[in-house]
Design a protein around this motif. Sequence first.
Motif, PDB file in Angstrom:
ATOM      1  N   VAL A 355       0.835  -1.203   0.000  1.00  0.00           N
ATOM      2  CA  VAL A 355       0.000   0.000   0.000  1.00  0.00           C
ATOM      3  C   VAL A 355       0.872   1.255   0.000  1.00  0.00           C
ATOM      4  CG1 VAL A 355      -1.686   1.354   1.308  1.00  0.00           C
ATOM      5  CG2 VAL A 355      -2.001  -1.118   1.067  1.00  0.00           C
ATOM      6  N   HIS A 356       1.920   1.257   0.803  1.00  0.00           N
ATOM      7  CA  HIS A 356       2.805   2.421   0.863  1.00  0.00           C
ATOM      8  C   HIS A 356       3.500   2.641  -0.480  1.00  0.00           C
ATOM      9  CE1 HIS A 356       5.045   5.502   2.997  1.00  0.00           C
ATOM     10  NE2 HIS A 356       6.165   5.047   2.461  1.00  0.00           N
ATOM     11  N   HIS A 357       3.868   1.557  -1.152  1.00  0.00           N
ATOM     12  CA  HIS A 357       4.520   1.663  -2.463  1.00  0.00           C
ATOM     13  C   HIS A 357       3.546   2.254  -3.489  1.00  0.00           C
ATOM     14  CE1 HIS A 357       8.134   0.598  -4.709  1.00  0.00           C
ATOM     15  NE2 HIS A 357       7.371   0.194  -5.708  1.00  0.00           N
ATOM     16  N   ALA A 358       2.298   1.794  -3.470  1.00  0.00           N
ATOM     17  CA  ALA A 358       1.282   2.339  -4.376  1.00  0.00           C
ATOM     18  C   ALA A 358       1.008   3.807  -4.069  1.00  0.00           C
ATOM     19  CB  ALA A 358      -0.006   1.524  -4.272  1.00  0.00           C
ATOM     20  N   ASP A 359       0.953   4.147  -2.780  1.00  0.00           N
ATOM     21  CA  ASP A 359       0.744   5.542  -2.392  1.00  0.00           C
ATOM     22  C   ASP A 359       1.907   6.419  -2.854  1.00  0.00           C
ATOM     23  OD1 ASP A 359      -1.649   4.945  -1.182  1.00  0.00           O
ATOM     24  OD2 ASP A 359      -0.886   5.018   0.866  1.00  0.00           O
ATOM     25  N   MET A 360       3.118   5.919  -2.705  1.00  0.00           N
ATOM     26  CA  MET A 360       4.289   6.673  -3.149  1.00  0.00           C
ATOM     27  C   MET A 360       4.180   7.019  -4.630  1.00  0.00           C
ATOM     28  SD  MET A 360       7.318   6.115  -5.039  1.00  0.00           S
ATOM     29  CE  MET A 360       7.686   4.378  -4.918  1.00  0.00           C
ATOM     30  N   TYR A 361       3.685   6.084  -5.426  1.00  0.00           N
ATOM     31  CA  TYR A 361       3.489   6.330  -6.856  1.00  0.00           C
ATOM     32  C   TYR A 361       2.279   7.228  -7.139  1.00  0.00           C
ATOM     33  CZ  TYR A 361       6.958   2.855  -8.447  1.00  0.00           C
ATOM     34  OH  TYR A 361       8.118   2.166  -8.729  1.00  0.00           O
ATOM     35  N   GLY A 362       1.422   7.425  -6.141  1.00  0.00           N
ATOM     36  CA  GLY A 362       0.276   8.312  -6.317  1.00  0.00           C
ATOM     37  C   GLY A 362      -0.946   7.679  -6.937  1.00  0.00           C
ATOM     38  N   PHE A 363      -1.037   6.361  -6.934  1.00  0.00           N
ATOM     39  CA  PHE A 363      -2.186   5.680  -7.537  1.00  0.00           C
ATOM     40  C   PHE A 363      -3.476   5.903  -6.744  1.00  0.00           C
ATOM     41  CE2 PHE A 363       1.046   2.745  -9.414  1.00  0.00           C
ATOM     42  CZ  PHE A 363       0.588   2.733 -10.727  1.00  0.00           C
ATOM     43  N   ASP A 364      -4.615   5.847  -7.436  1.00  0.00           N
ATOM     44  CA  ASP A 364      -5.901   5.594  -6.786  1.00  0.00           C
ATOM     45  C   ASP A 364      -5.788   4.198  -6.193  1.00  0.00           C
ATOM     46  OD1 ASP A 364      -8.458   4.615  -6.204  1.00  0.00           O
ATOM     47  OD2 ASP A 364      -9.332   5.196  -8.129  1.00  0.00           O
ATOM     48  N   ALA A 365      -5.730   4.109  -4.861  1.00  0.00           N
ATOM     49  CA  ALA A 365      -5.386   2.849  -4.205  1.00  0.00           C
ATOM     50  C   ALA A 365      -6.420   1.757  -4.444  1.00  0.00           C
ATOM     51  CB  ALA A 365      -5.200   3.076  -2.700  1.00  0.00           C
ATOM     52  N   ILE A 366      -7.695   2.124  -4.516  1.00  0.00           N
ATOM     53  CA  ILE A 366      -8.732   1.111  -4.733  1.00  0.00           C
ATOM     54  C   ILE A 366      -8.615   0.538  -6.138  1.00  0.00           C
ATOM     55  CG2 ILE A 366     -11.211   0.626  -4.715  1.00  0.00           C
ATOM     56  CD1 ILE A 366     -11.531   2.998  -2.779  1.00  0.00           C
ATOM     57  N   SER A 367      -8.480   1.408  -7.108  1.00  0.00           N
ATOM     58  CA  SER A 367      -8.399   0.931  -8.494  1.00  0.00           C
ATOM     59  C   SER A 367      -7.126   0.141  -8.754  1.00  0.00           C
ATOM     60  CB  SER A 367      -8.503   2.101  -9.467  1.00  0.00           C
ATOM     61  OG  SER A 367      -9.854   2.512  -9.611  1.00  0.00           O
ATOM     62  N   ILE A 368      -5.979   0.611  -8.247  1.00  0.00           N
ATOM     63  CA  ILE A 368      -4.749  -0.132  -8.530  1.00  0.00           C
ATOM     64  C   ILE A 368      -4.777  -1.489  -7.830  1.00  0.00           C
ATOM     65  CG2 ILE A 368      -3.359   0.830  -6.638  1.00  0.00           C
ATOM     66  CD1 ILE A 368      -2.202  -0.200 -10.189  1.00  0.00           C
ATOM     67  N   GLY A 369      -5.393  -1.572  -6.649  1.00  0.00           N
ATOM     68  CA  GLY A 369      -5.521  -2.873  -5.991  1.00  0.00           C
ATOM     69  C   GLY A 369      -6.348  -3.842  -6.807  1.00  0.00           C
ATOM     70  N   GLY A 370      -7.442  -3.334  -7.404  1.00  0.00           N
ATOM     71  CA  GLY A 370      -8.260  -4.180  -8.269  1.00  0.00           C
ATOM     72  C   GLY A 370      -7.518  -4.635  -9.505  1.00  0.00           C
ATOM     73  N   VAL A 371      -6.683  -3.756 -10.054  1.00  0.00           N
ATOM     74  CA  VAL A 371      -5.875  -4.110 -11.232  1.00  0.00           C
ATOM     75  C   VAL A 371      -4.818  -5.146 -10.861  1.00  0.00           C
ATOM     76  CG1 VAL A 371      -4.215  -3.220 -12.915  1.00  0.00           C
ATOM     77  CG2 VAL A 371      -6.289  -1.918 -12.407  1.00  0.00           C
ATOM     78  N   VAL A 372      -4.145  -4.936  -9.730  1.00  0.00           N
ATOM     79  CA  VAL A 372      -3.108  -5.868  -9.288  1.00  0.00           C
ATOM     80  C   VAL A 372      -3.684  -7.253  -9.040  1.00  0.00           C
ATOM     81  CG1 VAL A 372      -1.567  -6.427  -7.354  1.00  0.00           C
ATOM     82  CG2 VAL A 372      -1.500  -4.151  -8.376  1.00  0.00           C
ATOM     83  N   SER A 373      -4.803  -7.342  -8.339  1.00  0.00           N
ATOM     84  CA  SER A 373      -5.398  -8.653  -8.038  1.00  0.00           C
ATOM     85  C   SER A 373      -5.839  -9.357  -9.319  1.00  0.00           C
ATOM     86  CB  SER A 373      -6.578  -8.498  -7.072  1.00  0.00           C
ATOM     87  OG  SER A 373      -7.675  -7.832  -7.673  1.00  0.00           O
ATOM     88  N   TRP A 374      -6.363  -8.598 -10.283  1.00  0.00           N
ATOM     89  CA  TRP A 374      -6.770  -9.173 -11.567  1.00  0.00           C
ATOM     90  C   TRP A 374      -5.560  -9.714 -12.336  1.00  0.00           C
ATOM     91  CZ3 TRP A 374      -5.870  -5.988 -16.194  1.00  0.00           C
ATOM     92  CH2 TRP A 374      -6.238  -6.639 -17.381  1.00  0.00           C
ATOM     93  N   LEU A 375      -4.478  -8.943 -12.392  1.00  0.00           N
ATOM     94  CA  LEU A 375      -3.277  -9.413 -13.066  1.00  0.00           C
ATOM     95  C   LEU A 375      -2.691 -10.628 -12.350  1.00  0.00           C
ATOM     96  CD1 LEU A 375      -1.629  -5.974 -13.907  1.00  0.00           C
ATOM     97  CD2 LEU A 375      -2.514  -7.639 -15.560  1.00  0.00           C
TER      98      LEU A 375
END
Length: 624
Positions: A355-375
Amino acid sequence: MDENLKVLMIDAQSSFYRVDRYKVGDFFGPVDLGLFLSGRYNSLNIGTGLLAGSIFPGSNRLVFTGFSPAWGGFYISSMGGAGLVFDNLGINLFSIIGRASTPSLLYLNRTHGEEIQVEIHPINIKKIWTEGPGGIYSLMEYAYIHFGKRYETDPRILATGPSAEVTNFGGIASCPIKNGKLTPVDTWAGRGGFGSKLVKDHNIYAIIYGGTYIDEDFRDRKVVDQWFVNKYKKKLAVKDMEATTKYRFDPKFQTGGTFGVNYHTMGGRLLAFNYKSIYMKEDERLKLHKNFILDHYLKQFNEETIIPKKQKTCGEPCAALCKKMNGIYKKDYEPYQTMGPLSGIFDQRAAEKIVHHADMYGFDAISIGGVVSWLMENLVEGRIALEEVGISKKPIFDIDNFDVVGTSMHNAEVGIEILDSIIEKRGIMDLSEGARQFAKNLAKDKGKEVLDSFIYVAFARRGWIVPNQYWTPGALSPMPIMGKYYMYYGPDFLPPRELGRLNAERFKKEIMLDNLGICRFHRGWAEDMMPEVIGSLYGLKDRFLESVSILTSRINSRNASVFWESNRTIDFLYEFIKRKVEIEGNNSKEILYWLDEFKKDKNEAAFSFWYEIHKGIQESLREF
């Protein structure tokens, strides 16, 4: 009270600016005025409500509006507490048009006088993002080090990360500054991709603002307390404490915050392993919930955050204390759900890392989590190869061979590699047009099975968003804005037409609060009281209520919702209905009808269910 809304119009290309005024009554806040300005200028609009700086708790949200690059339509995102410092500018909203010639920082400061200092400074963004803690954190540090001393009081900084350049779902981050230091309590306007809009449309990567302006904020506690006693037989502070129990600490569950209460109560409604948990038997889900959530993930949270009372506010005085902390890590439910159980992660150390890594990149955390789990699922199933994604190892989604600590960390490390791959555009990982278009492109090459495991809500030609993390049909509704709580997300089954109507009713109430910059965590009293407050302060109660109906109707006139495109999305609904009947014993005539329809032909049934929700929405959001 001021009879006009003051708007600072800023042209990022020329650095010219002006102040426009709009009469209160013609517009009431950052949403209806934002819709008007967006239609005229395609601007990004950032502002506060009429009650910012007032005695009302939760009244200092900073509201972002514009046409979203991710959603593909008008969107609203908001950030807790950041409106308190914004109020010192002496304006209600600023609107950015034009595009700076080079990556830039926007500086806004008002020192005692009438004039706001507006400056646009070129910055070496690539260098800044790669120094120190990286991404948004380095950019906030840079902005404060170089401009913070020019303010007489602590300013506030809005920052973007690398995701804003390479995807359409980069968010905007901020944090309170206390006594000259950036705090770790980061707050977000994450949904809708407004970080991407700020960067791609305007070439602005950060905004620092503040000032010393003092306006006539409403501060009369005696008057407010009398309003609340008349309505609730309780003073404001008592009623607000009651309304925010879930977000602070709920003694019924011996936990607090969205993370604590949601995970304590969800039981068999747990969503895990890219939603594959919906196919599990109920006893398997309950076992997963007990062993991995109650006895570990939630237990860690309670022991590390709740019991020692490590909780903060978003930057304004507030009884909710909703920012649950563990060191530098802030524990909100949905980021720690999509980059937690949804991605096969059930341990706090592992979740904190990704989560901290995604936040550092500035992602929408909910959407990037959904993308990561799908991949991750596609990697596990072999539909996508490791070398195509540019990562070194596969995730593990095998629940029978799952070590809650070790495997969680393994999956977190895989997720971090995926994040890095998106930012660096390794192999096939080009998400510049968003995850929906990316998934469709993959499906053309690899077959629809790749797309079918991705759950998202679709809008217009390319718009998309990962839904809120609740196993309920409302989260997939064809509303004009999704990914927020502009819909009914209760766990009960409702006939779809009725669900559509209830979605519309929630939309009106939530929009009303957003247009006043009021945090929804205070909705237990704010939805009832705010029309009365506007009536008492401005004499415009009826006009205000009428404006909510007009505003929601106009937003809905652009509703370009698209029927569910993936098989998993349809199964999300089908399995929800099955569980309601088979596990919870709901044998109402309506739910049995829909269960039978899905058994006969789930795709046809899903079409009918979707359109019934749509009918309920449309008939409820008509202006006349």
